[in-house]
Structure formats: structure tokens, C-alpha cells
Motif scaffolding. Sequence first.
Motif, PDB file in Angstrom:
ATOM      1  N   ALA A 171       0.805  -1.221   0.000  1.00  0.00           N
ATOM      2  CA  ALA A 171       0.000   0.000   0.000  1.00  0.00           C
ATOM      3  C   ALA A 171       0.837   1.271   0.000  1.00  0.00           C
ATOM      4  O   ALA A 171       0.292   2.358   0.145  1.00  0.00           O
ATOM      5  CB  ALA A 171      -0.935   0.007   1.207  1.00  0.00           C
ATOM      6  N   SER A 172       2.155   1.153  -0.155  1.00  0.00           N
ATOM      7  CA  SER A 172       2.980   2.360  -0.214  1.00  0.00           C
ATOM      8  C   SER A 172       3.151   2.796  -1.667  1.00  0.00           C
ATOM      9  O   SER A 172       3.124   1.984  -2.583  1.00  0.00           O
ATOM     10  CB  SER A 172       4.351   2.097   0.418  1.00  0.00           C
ATOM     11  N   TRP A 173       3.315   4.093  -1.867  1.00  0.00           N
ATOM     12  CA  TRP A 173       3.437   4.672  -3.208  1.00  0.00           C
ATOM     13  C   TRP A 173       2.305   4.197  -4.129  1.00  0.00           C
ATOM     14  O   TRP A 173       2.548   3.603  -5.179  1.00  0.00           O
ATOM     15  CB  TRP A 173       4.799   4.351  -3.830  1.00  0.00           C
ATOM     16  N   PRO A 174       1.050   4.456  -3.753  1.00  0.00           N
ATOM     17  CA  PRO A 174      -0.075   3.984  -4.574  1.00  0.00           C
ATOM     18  C   PRO A 174      -0.074   4.530  -5.995  1.00  0.00           C
ATOM     19  O   PRO A 174      -0.592   3.875  -6.900  1.00  0.00           O
ATOM     20  CB  PRO A 174      -1.309   4.448  -3.789  1.00  0.00           C
ATOM     21  N   ASP A 179      -1.876  -0.029  -4.464  1.00  0.00           N
ATOM     22  CA  ASP A 179      -2.927   0.675  -3.729  1.00  0.00           C
ATOM     23  C   ASP A 179      -3.758  -0.238  -2.838  1.00  0.00           C
ATOM     24  O   ASP A 179      -4.733   0.203  -2.229  1.00  0.00           O
ATOM     25  CB  ASP A 179      -3.843   1.420  -4.697  1.00  0.00           C
ATOM     26  N   ALA A 180      -3.391  -1.524  -2.759  1.00  0.00           N
ATOM     27  CA  ALA A 180      -4.089  -2.491  -1.901  1.00  0.00           C
ATOM     28  C   ALA A 180      -5.569  -2.594  -2.210  1.00  0.00           C
ATOM     29  O   ALA A 180      -6.375  -2.927  -1.328  1.00  0.00           O
ATOM     30  CB  ALA A 180      -3.867  -2.162  -0.424  1.00  0.00           C
ATOM     31  N   ALA A 181      -5.962  -2.341  -3.455  1.00  0.00           N
ATOM     32  CA  ALA A 181      -7.370  -2.441  -3.830  1.00  0.00           C
ATOM     33  C   ALA A 181      -7.881  -3.877  -3.758  1.00  0.00           C
ATOM     34  O   ALA A 181      -9.091  -4.103  -3.776  1.00  0.00           O
ATOM     35  CB  ALA A 181      -7.560  -1.886  -5.243  1.00  0.00           C
ATOM     36  N   TRP A 182      -6.983  -4.825  -3.667  1.00  0.00           N
ATOM     37  CA  TRP A 182      -7.328  -6.246  -3.621  1.00  0.00           C
ATOM     38  C   TRP A 182      -7.801  -6.714  -2.249  1.00  0.00           C
ATOM     39  O   TRP A 182      -8.291  -7.834  -2.101  1.00  0.00           O
ATOM     40  CB  TRP A 182      -6.099  -7.073  -4.011  1.00  0.00           C
ATOM     41  N   THR A 183      -7.647  -5.876  -1.222  1.00  0.00           N
ATOM     42  CA  THR A 183      -7.881  -6.305   0.155  1.00  0.00           C
ATOM     43  C   THR A 183      -9.262  -6.927   0.350  1.00  0.00           C
ATOM     44  O   THR A 183      -9.400  -8.028   0.901  1.00  0.00           O
ATOM     45  CB  THR A 183      -7.700  -5.117   1.116  1.00  0.00           C
ATOM     46  N   ALA A 340       3.968   9.045  12.270  1.00  0.00           N
ATOM     47  CA  ALA A 340       4.681   8.608  11.070  1.00  0.00           C
ATOM     48  C   ALA A 340       4.191   9.413   9.878  1.00  0.00           C
ATOM     49  O   ALA A 340       3.070   9.930   9.859  1.00  0.00           O
ATOM     50  CB  ALA A 340       4.439   7.128  10.834  1.00  0.00           C
ATOM     51  N   ARG A 341       5.016   9.514   8.877  1.00  0.00           N
ATOM     52  CA  ARG A 341       4.603  10.159   7.634  1.00  0.00           C
ATOM     53  C   ARG A 341       3.527   9.327   6.947  1.00  0.00           C
ATOM     54  O   ARG A 341       3.401   8.118   7.197  1.00  0.00           O
ATOM     55  CB  ARG A 341       5.809  10.327   6.703  1.00  0.00           C
ATOM     56  N   PRO A 342       2.740   9.918   6.061  1.00  0.00           N
ATOM     57  CA  PRO A 342       1.629   9.177   5.448  1.00  0.00           C
ATOM     58  C   PRO A 342       2.101   7.949   4.675  1.00  0.00           C
ATOM     59  O   PRO A 342       3.215   7.899   4.158  1.00  0.00           O
ATOM     60  CB  PRO A 342       1.001  10.219   4.506  1.00  0.00           C
ATOM     61  N   LEU A 343       1.219   6.970   4.604  1.00  0.00           N
ATOM     62  CA  LEU A 343       1.519   5.710   3.929  1.00  0.00           C
ATOM     63  C   LEU A 343       1.935   5.934   2.484  1.00  0.00           C
ATOM     64  O   LEU A 343       2.834   5.254   1.972  1.00  0.00           O
ATOM     65  CB  LEU A 343       0.298   4.803   4.002  1.00  0.00           C
ATOM     66  N   GLU A 344       1.311   6.883   1.822  1.00  0.00           N
ATOM     67  CA  GLU A 344       1.629   7.097   0.400  1.00  0.00           C
ATOM     68  C   GLU A 344       3.022   7.671   0.195  1.00  0.00           C
ATOM     69  O   GLU A 344       3.519   7.706  -0.936  1.00  0.00           O
ATOM     70  CB  GLU A 344       0.589   8.009  -0.246  1.00  0.00           C
ATOM     71  N   ARG A 345       3.671   8.115   1.277  1.00  0.00           N
ATOM     72  CA  ARG A 345       5.033   8.636   1.171  1.00  0.00           C
ATOM     73  C   ARG A 345       6.070   7.682   1.756  1.00  0.00           C
ATOM     74  O   ARG A 345       7.260   7.982   1.756  1.00  0.00           O
ATOM     75  CB  ARG A 345       5.135   9.986   1.892  1.00  0.00           C
ATOM     76  N   ALA A 346       5.611   6.532   2.260  1.00  0.00           N
ATOM     77  CA  ALA A 346       6.531   5.568   2.866  1.00  0.00           C
ATOM     78  C   ALA A 346       7.236   4.752   1.792  1.00  0.00           C
ATOM     79  O   ALA A 346       6.669   4.473   0.727  1.00  0.00           O
ATOM     80  CB  ALA A 346       5.774   4.646   3.813  1.00  0.00           C
TER      81      ALA A 346
END
Length: 407
Positions: A171-174, A179-183, A340-346
Motif C-alpha cells: 500500500a505504499s506509493w499507490p 494501492d491495496a485495492a485487492w484487500t 509517522a509520515r503518510p503511507l503514500e510517502r513511505a
Amino acid sequence: MTSDASRIIDVAVLGGGPAGLIAAQRLAQAGRSVVVFEKMPTFGRKFLMAGRGGLNLTHSEDFERFVARYGERAGPLRPMLEAFTPADLVGWARDLGQETFVGASGRVFPKVMKASPLLRAWLARLEGLGVSLRTRCAWAGWDADGALLVDGPGGREAWRPRATILALGGASWPKLGSDAAWTGVLEGQGAKVAPFAPANCGFEVSWSAIFRDRFAGEPLKNVRLACDGRRARGDAMVAGYGLEGGAIYALGPAPREAIARDGYATLTIDLRPDLPAETLERRLSGARGGQSLANHLRKALKLSPVEVNLLREAHGLDLPSEPAALAAAIKAAPIRLRSARPLERAISAAGGVVFDSLDGLALRSRADVFLAGEMLDWEAPTGGYLLQACFATGVAAAKAAEERLGE
């Protein structure tokens, strides 16, 4: 449109990152018909992003120490890492014409220090093996009859592979595709998915405006960090929002877990880890004369302006002048991490499909479906461990799929 007959294949691989591509390569080399579906316009986007810093493929350290980097997930990952070791990854790169070297830190890089030549050679090898590489094709689950659904440029298609490998990323750098759309689909199949959280990320700190504006972008070289019982040594970087860098990432989940538990985490920084407090005290006991404390610290201990001002951020503007107390302050500067910094920036993500909810790497509800890569619930620091585990789980998924086809 693809005909119904041509959609009956040995293996469908969903995801065109390292885990999916190495699985496709192994299966094609075994003589299987393989199609790789990637929802983005091109393959290996996150792989290329990793290559911007030189593409740290793996690490050369002792294998037992290497495996320990995966923390609580070392157990399930060990057999896969033993089956596809760092040496195997180096040999794989060499086979594609990319020689590697070991850096001073023990990290392993391609000599060209880029990902793009390796990826180009890899995709050419896959095409030469007969692998069908399809982009702009997003997985849409399964229909009521069990057919694999893929939304492509020509609309939705139903495929009937004999085995399927899901390597859809975490789910990092979507924006690069993970983007973990499969969850929801996998949870509907009975898989347990641990919530995603940022890993290998920076942390927010409430710097003073003066410190933030003056020192954002300045490095903290060769420091020792401690947080919630975890220790790491290396370099960190002051950012406008807080702190980041390799030594921060090496602390693993400790800061994140402390914040979740207490609402904050205390990071203790030793600015001179090679010198005991007694040595610092002795050097600070020299005549200070009329010089400022900053100049005294610079001359006695070679503390840089960012280090001196970090001490003020940690201990307050009025630093102790007594040598023993000042030495103690330098050996343990507490900095409060807010979040922590946002997931999309991890760089990577913790969480994913829990190993205990799988049979090996297969879904319990669908024994012909195998998972690989960052979809799985594991995390590791930067240093080559991330890519190595992606490759190793991809190889393991391919082996499991081949065994299934053999049956």
C-alpha cells in the motif's frame, strides 16, 4: 478480443513488479504458458523508483544476521530466503548482463547504479521465454464460475488459468500501482489481512521555526538512535517535517508501535557514539574562556551547527554548562516523534495477508491461488532486504504453482 480458447493457460500472474516477474520467469523456464497482467501502463514502476538511489538489490552480510532483519516474520520467510539467497539474486542479475558490487556498508548494487538496464534485459528475457506481458490490465476478482476476471483495454475478460499468482503489491506509493485495492476480495475469500501501516518512513517532529527553517536538509552523521528498546546506528536527516533516513528506518516498527500505544515516541540520539561520556566530559572540561557554548562544543567535540541546535531542541535553549551534565546531554538527546509520515510517502508498508491464514502461500479457499511480494504481512528495513524478500517470495510462489500443476 482474446478468444475463449486462448484464455486457458497454465499460470496467470497478477502484478508486474519483482515478485510477479520472477515468478513468471521461473514458470516459463519450466515450460509453462504464462501471462503477466499489470494494471499500470508499464512494468516495474516501483522497481524503477527504487533504482533512483542506486538499486540496492540485496545485502552481503552473514545469512543469520540477514534473516534476523525481518523480525517477527523471519520464521515464515526463512525457508524462502534459503531457497533464493542473496547470492542467487546476484547470480540472477549477472545472468541478465548486470554485474554487481558490494558497497562499504555491505549493500549490493548493480555496477551501473540503475534499475532501467536490468529491467529492460529482464523483460526481453521474459518475452524470449514466451511470457505474454499485458499492461493496463487490472484484476477484478473471480466470477461465480471461478474464472479470473481482468479489466483490460478491450473490456472485461474471463481467464481460466490452472494456477494464479497474485503479486499485487502493498500500500505504499499507490501512484506507482500499489494501492491495496485487492484487500476486500481476498478477505471475502477468507484471508486475514493485517492493516497496512507506513514502514521505512520519516516521522513528524514539532521543531521550532528557527531550527526547521535553518537546518531542514542537514544530515546527522554516524549517530546512534534508540526507541522503545530498539537501537540502530547510521545517518539520519533533518527534514522540515521531522526526521528521516537510514538509521530511522533501521529502528523498524518500534517508533510506530510506541506512537500507537502512547500517542508519541521518544527517540534518543547519541551524537557521539564512539566516545564514552567520560571522554566527552574530559574534553569539555578544558578552559572555555569567553567563547560561546556553540564554539566550545565545536572546538572540543567537533559538533556541527545542526548538532548543537538539535541539543537545544532536545534539552531546551539553556543547555547545561557543567561538563558532566553536558556530556550526558550529548549522549542522550530526546526527541519526541509525533506521528509517522503518510503511507503514500513511505518507502514500504507493514501489514498484508497474514501467513497464518494461508496454506504455505496458497489461499485456503482456492488452492490454485498463490501470493507473493508485498501483499504478504512482513516488513524489513532498507538495505536490500525489501527486494530480496520480494524475489524470494516470488520464487517460492512459482515453485508452489509448479507443484500444483504437476499434481
